[in-house]
Design an enzyme around this catalytic site. Structure first.
Site, PDB file in Angstrom:
ATOM      1  N   CYS A 185      56.299 102.736  66.338  1.00 60.83           N
ATOM      2  CA  CYS A 185      54.853 102.807  66.429  1.00 60.83           C
ATOM      3  C   CYS A 185      54.478 104.274  66.330  1.00 60.83           C
ATOM      4  O   CYS A 185      55.349 105.143  66.302  1.00 60.83           O
ATOM      5  CB  CYS A 185      54.421 102.290  67.803  1.00 60.83           C
ATOM      6  SG  CYS A 185      55.144 100.697  68.208  1.00 60.83           S
ATOM      7  N   ARG A 210      53.590 104.095  60.518  1.00 61.75           N
ATOM      8  CA  ARG A 210      54.590 103.682  61.498  1.00 61.75           C
ATOM      9  C   ARG A 210      54.375 102.250  61.992  1.00 61.75           C
ATOM     10  O   ARG A 210      55.157 101.735  62.787  1.00 61.75           O
ATOM     11  CB  ARG A 210      54.536 104.607  62.711  1.00 61.75           C
ATOM     12  CG  ARG A 210      55.026 105.972  62.379  1.00 61.75           C
ATOM     13  CD  ARG A 210      54.840 106.918  63.522  1.00 61.75           C
ATOM     14  NE  ARG A 210      55.719 108.033  63.340  1.00 61.75           N
ATOM     15  CZ  ARG A 210      56.920 108.133  63.864  1.00 61.75           C
ATOM     16  NH1 ARG A 210      57.375 107.210  64.673  1.00 61.75           N
ATOM     17  NH2 ARG A 210      57.674 109.175  63.603  1.00 61.75           N
ATOM     18  N   TRP A 241      53.846  98.549  65.683  1.00 63.87           N
ATOM     19  CA  TRP A 241      54.683  97.638  64.894  1.00 63.87           C
ATOM     20  C   TRP A 241      55.434  96.814  65.926  1.00 63.87           C
ATOM     21  O   TRP A 241      56.262  97.336  66.661  1.00 63.87           O
ATOM     22  CB  TRP A 241      55.646  98.419  64.007  1.00 63.87           C
ATOM     23  CG  TRP A 241      56.428  97.546  63.073  1.00 63.87           C
ATOM     24  CD1 TRP A 241      56.013  97.035  61.886  1.00 63.87           C
ATOM     25  CD2 TRP A 241      57.783  97.086  63.263  1.00 63.87           C
ATOM     26  NE1 TRP A 241      57.012  96.281  61.322  1.00 63.87           N
ATOM     27  CE2 TRP A 241      58.111  96.293  62.138  1.00 63.87           C
ATOM     28  CE3 TRP A 241      58.731  97.249  64.256  1.00 63.87           C
ATOM     29  CZ2 TRP A 241      59.342  95.682  61.988  1.00 63.87           C
ATOM     30  CZ3 TRP A 241      59.978  96.641  64.112  1.00 63.87           C
ATOM     31  CH2 TRP A 241      60.268  95.868  62.982  1.00 63.87           C
ATOM     32  N   ASN A 263      56.490 104.447  71.958  1.00 67.27           N
ATOM     33  CA  ASN A 263      57.156 104.154  70.684  1.00 67.27           C
ATOM     34  C   ASN A 263      58.638 104.048  70.985  1.00 67.27           C
ATOM     35  O   ASN A 263      59.222 104.993  71.516  1.00 67.27           O
ATOM     36  CB  ASN A 263      56.886 105.285  69.685  1.00 67.27           C
ATOM     37  CG  ASN A 263      57.792 105.193  68.459  1.00 67.27           C
ATOM     38  OD1 ASN A 263      58.159 104.097  68.042  1.00 67.27           O
ATOM     39  ND2 ASN A 263      58.158 106.330  67.894  1.00 67.27           N
ATOM     40  N   GLY A 264      59.250 102.908  70.660  1.00 66.75           N
ATOM     41  CA  GLY A 264      60.676 102.729  70.919  1.00 66.75           C
ATOM     42  C   GLY A 264      60.923 101.367  71.529  1.00 66.75           C
ATOM     43  O   GLY A 264      60.088 100.467  71.416  1.00 66.75           O
ATOM     44  N   GLU A 318      67.243  97.168  43.871  1.00 62.27           N
ATOM     45  CA  GLU A 318      65.983  97.841  44.166  1.00 62.27           C
ATOM     46  C   GLU A 318      64.793  97.044  43.600  1.00 62.27           C
ATOM     47  O   GLU A 318      63.761  96.903  44.263  1.00 62.27           O
ATOM     48  CB  GLU A 318      66.026  99.275  43.601  1.00 62.27           C
ATOM     49  CG  GLU A 318      64.719 100.048  43.608  1.00 62.27           C
ATOM     50  CD  GLU A 318      64.105 100.276  44.991  1.00 62.27           C
ATOM     51  OE1 GLU A 318      64.709  99.886  45.993  1.00 62.27           O
ATOM     52  OE2 GLU A 318      62.997 100.822  45.050  1.00 62.27           O
ATOM     53  N   LYS A 378      61.788  95.579  45.890  1.00 59.97           N
ATOM     54  CA  LYS A 378      60.367  95.889  45.652  1.00 59.97           C
ATOM     55  C   LYS A 378      59.565  94.604  45.561  1.00 59.97           C
ATOM     56  O   LYS A 378      58.500  94.490  46.149  1.00 59.97           O
ATOM     57  CB  LYS A 378      60.172  96.683  44.345  1.00 59.97           C
ATOM     58  CG  LYS A 378      60.571  98.127  44.324  1.00 59.97           C
ATOM     59  CD  LYS A 378      59.693  99.071  45.093  1.00 59.97           C
ATOM     60  CE  LYS A 378      60.165  99.207  46.512  1.00 59.97           C
ATOM     61  NZ  LYS A 378      61.139 100.213  46.813  1.00 59.97           N
ATOM     62  N   GLU A 424      59.280  92.790  49.005  1.00 64.92           N
ATOM     63  CA  GLU A 424      58.462  93.532  49.975  1.00 64.92           C
ATOM     64  C   GLU A 424      56.969  93.319  49.775  1.00 64.92           C
ATOM     65  O   GLU A 424      56.234  93.133  50.726  1.00 64.92           O
ATOM     66  CB  GLU A 424      58.681  95.046  49.785  1.00 64.92           C
ATOM     67  CG  GLU A 424      59.832  95.621  50.526  1.00 64.92           C
ATOM     68  CD  GLU A 424      59.805  97.137  50.463  1.00 64.92           C
ATOM     69  OE1 GLU A 424      59.885  97.698  49.354  1.00 64.92           O
ATOM     70  OE2 GLU A 424      59.712  97.768  51.523  1.00 64.92           O
ATOM     71  N   HIS A 454      80.261  83.810  39.674  1.00 63.82           N
ATOM     72  CA  HIS A 454      81.044  83.477  40.870  1.00 63.82           C
ATOM     73  C   HIS A 454      80.213  82.747  41.920  1.00 63.82           C
ATOM     74  O   HIS A 454      80.617  82.664  43.070  1.00 63.82           O
ATOM     75  CB  HIS A 454      81.663  84.747  41.457  1.00 63.82           C
ATOM     76  CG  HIS A 454      82.609  85.406  40.494  1.00 63.82           C
ATOM     77  ND1 HIS A 454      83.827  84.857  40.160  1.00 63.82           N
ATOM     78  CD2 HIS A 454      82.484  86.542  39.762  1.00 63.82           C
ATOM     79  CE1 HIS A 454      84.430  85.639  39.272  1.00 63.82           C
ATOM     80  NE2 HIS A 454      83.632  86.673  39.004  1.00 63.82           N
ATOM     81  N   LYS A 476      56.133 101.801  57.230  1.00 68.39           N
ATOM     82  CA  LYS A 476      56.690 102.807  56.324  1.00 68.39           C
ATOM     83  C   LYS A 476      57.925 103.469  56.928  1.00 68.39           C
ATOM     84  O   LYS A 476      58.902 103.717  56.243  1.00 68.39           O
ATOM     85  CB  LYS A 476      55.605 103.863  56.041  1.00 68.39           C
ATOM     86  CG  LYS A 476      56.022 104.952  55.071  1.00 68.39           C
ATOM     87  CD  LYS A 476      56.122 104.417  53.672  1.00 68.39           C
ATOM     88  CE  LYS A 476      56.652 105.446  52.691  1.00 68.39           C
ATOM     89  NZ  LYS A 476      57.223 104.768  51.510  1.00 68.39           N
TER      90      LYS A 476
HETATM   91  C1  AGP Z   1      61.456 100.681  50.620  1.00 63.50           C
HETATM   92  O1  AGP Z   1      60.520 100.215  49.734  1.00 63.50           O
HETATM   93  C2  AGP Z   1      61.320 100.274  52.007  1.00 63.50           C
HETATM   94  N1  AGP Z   1      60.035 100.204  52.502  1.00 63.50           N
HETATM   95  C3  AGP Z   1      62.435 100.590  52.966  1.00 63.50           C
HETATM   96  O2  AGP Z   1      63.519  99.838  52.537  1.00 63.50           O
HETATM   97  C4  AGP Z   1      62.864 102.050  53.140  1.00 63.50           C
HETATM   98  O3  AGP Z   1      63.432 102.537  51.970  1.00 63.50           O
HETATM   99  C5  AGP Z   1      63.845 102.146  54.311  1.00 63.50           C
HETATM  100  O4  AGP Z   1      63.209 101.710  55.479  1.00 63.50           O
HETATM  101  C6  AGP Z   1      64.402 103.531  54.502  1.00 63.50           C
HETATM  102  O5  AGP Z   1      63.412 104.449  54.841  1.00 63.50           O
HETATM  103  P1  AGP Z   1      63.673 105.997  54.765  1.00 63.50           P
HETATM  104  O6  AGP Z   1      63.973 106.327  53.354  1.00 63.50           O
HETATM  105  O7  AGP Z   1      62.397 106.614  55.248  1.00 63.50           O
HETATM  106  O8  AGP Z   1      64.829 106.297  55.677  1.00 63.50           O
END
Ligand code: AGP
Length: 607
Positions: A2, A27, A74, A98-99, A479, A483, A486, A502, A602
């Site tokens: 958070c 956050r 969060w 936060n934590g 990747e 994307k 997400e 496989h 994020k």
């Molecule tokens: C990527 O689109 C994500 N939102 C997520 O996987 C991110 O890359 C991951 O949480 C790592 O974050 P960082 O690069 O800030 O360590």
């Protein structure tokens, strides 16, 4: 994980607290809240959902007070409801956290047995009660916090207010970041320097276990053993301006389009085009004794690390291990003395990666960090700092940070290779030349935006989407799938193309689009064979390749997306663009919240 902020100010603080929260929304954005002390009251406003809901509440029912704390959440313990939103308060104490308080259950049971009544399902509320119980028994607030901190286990950054002490703000941190900001007759607490940027640039970073007592005349920091300590005050250099979307509909799209510029910016610090050499910002770092590289990261940053593994092995012929940070510490990794542990992170605050970094340091590894936020914990704990210059990335889905990471990692691979005597000047010249071509090639990839936009409505109805690639294109498949899931909430998986037969091939039918990432080159034919196995079973293929590849294998595909012909070294940087754009446009068709997708944040600052 958070975001928290606190102000001991000269005049009303609630608007400034909300302004700080706007910078911390990366956050978490499940709920938000503010508490101030005024007229002998702890007064709170809290709201479920995005920060705008809280701002509206405050507009209708303003909050006076020159001292306050605020939080954007969060959810970890308890649903994202208003009752679970911070600040949590008793009659005497209010706090934001936060934590994760790992021992909250026994603490809660003990507090309940002593008659304390809880109003939320959070782990945090136990801390409010622990401190409050002592204050109510007549213990001085500073002593009440000091002793309560000894009772809680886990990770925390806390900011605490007291009803009867309108000039006292206490902060504490362990495992979660907290900074102190120094203003003109005002003092601030924040999860990071960015939150405090419009208020001050004078920042002290608290160390693990530190806690701080802020009054009108004094800021006193104590270490984990409760000894008074000084922490250096630095100038953060973080700008106070809020970044805007410009003419773009979403931050993600803006960030995708920024890539040629920020990759070029990043490469400027890693290439010396005149000398035709790669050069790291820290030119004195000695790579010659490095015997092994261990790469650790999460999410998209992990996929950048997977691409780097191919490069480190190919160019430097070095043994490379790679692990997701959340697994690394718990599998007792064998780390040889003389090893380089390489951590990759946009935020530099990801809790799993940070914990892995500290584990690797304790195991005697040299710590290298590829990071985008220069003031982050990881940046500050690195032996070798390898910055990316992507600029602030706001969209939760990482895009420009990823391609900047790739640019740095390619330069690092060449550096390692040279230090190991495995790179001739000619080969180095070639690498520099190809890397320097990347921004223009990425621009060419971006010019296919409208074709990809036109393709999106065909992908959007799918329930599942598969991505295939080989070699360094395999992490790109992973990747691409990440994307898509997400931001569009479509189930997507990336596979090594050759692995399809496989098992995963059983998933193929004519409802499953398969995105094949296959630049022409040494691995092309093999990937195309796997693609044909998919087509033979009715799979609908979107082939992303260059003109040569499309001419050879485009027939029978549902669609093709043509990339410029590039050297395999820079293909991951270029092919990142179409997979990002595809995910983006599919999400727009589906009408999801592209920049702040559900359940995500994020920066993931809990383990
Ligand atoms: C990527 O689109 C994500 N939102 C997520 O996987 C991110 O890359 C991951 O949480 C790592 O974050 P960082 O690069 O800030 O360590």
């Amino acid at each position: 994980m958070c975001g928290i902020i606190g102000i001991l100010g000269r005049d009303a603080v609630s608007d400034r607290l909300v302004e700080g929260l706007r910078r911390l929304e990366y956050r978490g954005y499940d709920s938000a809240g503010v508490c101030t002390v005024h007229d002998g009251l702890l007064d709170r406003r809290r709201a479920e959902g995005k920060l705008d809901n809280l701002a509206k509440k405050l507009l209708a029912d303003p909050l006076p007070g020159a001292i306050g704390i605020a939080h954007t959440r969060w959810a970890t313990h308890g649903a994202p409801t208003e009752d679970n939103a911070h600040p949590h308060a008793t009659e005497q104490v209010a706090l934001v956290h936060n934590g994760i308080i790992e021992n909250f259950k026994p603490l809660r049971e003990a507090l309940q047995a002593r008659g304390r009544v809880f109003t939320s399902q959070t782990d945090t509320e136990v801390v409010a009660h622990l401190v409050s119980e002592k204050v109510e028994a007549g213990v001085d607030p500073v002593e009440a916090v000091r002793t309560s901190l000894k009772e809680i286990h886990g990770a925390f950054a806390l900011a605490i207010l007291f009803r009867e002490h309108p000039d006292l703000l206490i902060g504490a941190r362990l495992g979660s970041p907290l900074v102190v900001g120094y203003g003109e007759n005002e003092t601030y607490l924040g999860s990071d320097a960015l939150a405090l940027a419009p208020l001050t640039q004078k920042i002290a970073y608290l160390d693990e276990g530190d806690w701080v007592v802020i009054t009108r005349d004094k800021v006193q920091i104590f270490d984990k053993d409760d000894q008074p300590v000084e922490r250096p005050v630095t100038l953060s250099g973080v700008t106070g301006a809020l970044i805007d979307k410009g003419n773009y509909r979403h931050f993600m799209l803006k960030e995708i389009f920024e890539q040629p510029v920020v990759v070029a910016q990043t490469l400027q610090s890693y290439l010396r085009p005149l000398e035709e050499q790669v050069a790291l910002p820290d030119r004195d770092f000695d790579f010659s004794k490095i015997s092994r590289v261990t790469i650790v990261a999460c999410g998209t940053s992990f996929y950048a690390g997977m691409v780097a593994k191919y490069w480190f092995e190919q160019f430097a012929r070095m043994p490379v291990d790679i692990d997701v940070a959340s697994e690394f510490r718990y599998r007792a990794p064998v780390l040889d003395p003389g090893g380089l542990a390489l951590f990759i992170s946009q935020s530099g605050e990801t809790a799993d990666t940070l914990a892995a970094l500290r584990h690797a340091r304790a195991e005697g590894q040299t710590i290298a960090v590829v990071v985008n936020v220069p003031t982050s914990s990881m940046a500050r704990e690195a032996d070798l700092l390898l910055p990316t210059y992507a600029g602030p990335e706001i969209g939760v889905a990482s895009t420009k940070a990823f391609t900047c990471q790739l640019a740095v990692l390619a330069a690092l691979a060449a550096n390692l290779a040279r230090a190991k005597g495995r790179l001739s000047p000619d080969a180095e010249r070639e690498i520099v030349k190809h890397l320097a071509e990347a921004p223009a090639a990425m621009n060419a990839a971006l010019s296919h935006d409208s074709e990809i936009e036109a393709l999106a409505p065909l992908i959007a109805p799918a329930r599942d989407v598969l991505y295939l690639g080989r070699g360094p294109d395999y992490p790109m498949a992973l990747e691409g799938a990440l994307k898509l899931k997400e931001i569009s909430y479509i189930h997507a998986e990336g596979y090594a193309a050759g692995e399809m037969k496989h098992g995963p091939i059983a998933l193929i039918d004519d409802n499953v689009p398969v995105i094949v990432i296959a630049p022409s080159g040494p691995l092309f034919e093999k990937t195309v064979s796997n693609m044909q196995e998919v087509q033979a079973r009715g799979g609908k293929v979107v082939l992303i390749s260059d003109a040569e590849g499309i001419a050879l294998a485009g027939e029978g595909c549902m669609a093709t997306i043509e990339m410029p012909k590039v050297h395999p070294l820079i293909a991951p940087l270029v092919y990142a663009v179409p997979v990002q754009l595809l995910a983006y446009h599919v999400a727009v068709v589906k009408g999801t919240d592209v920049d702040q997708p559900r359940n995500l944040a994020k920066s993931v600052t809990v383990e």
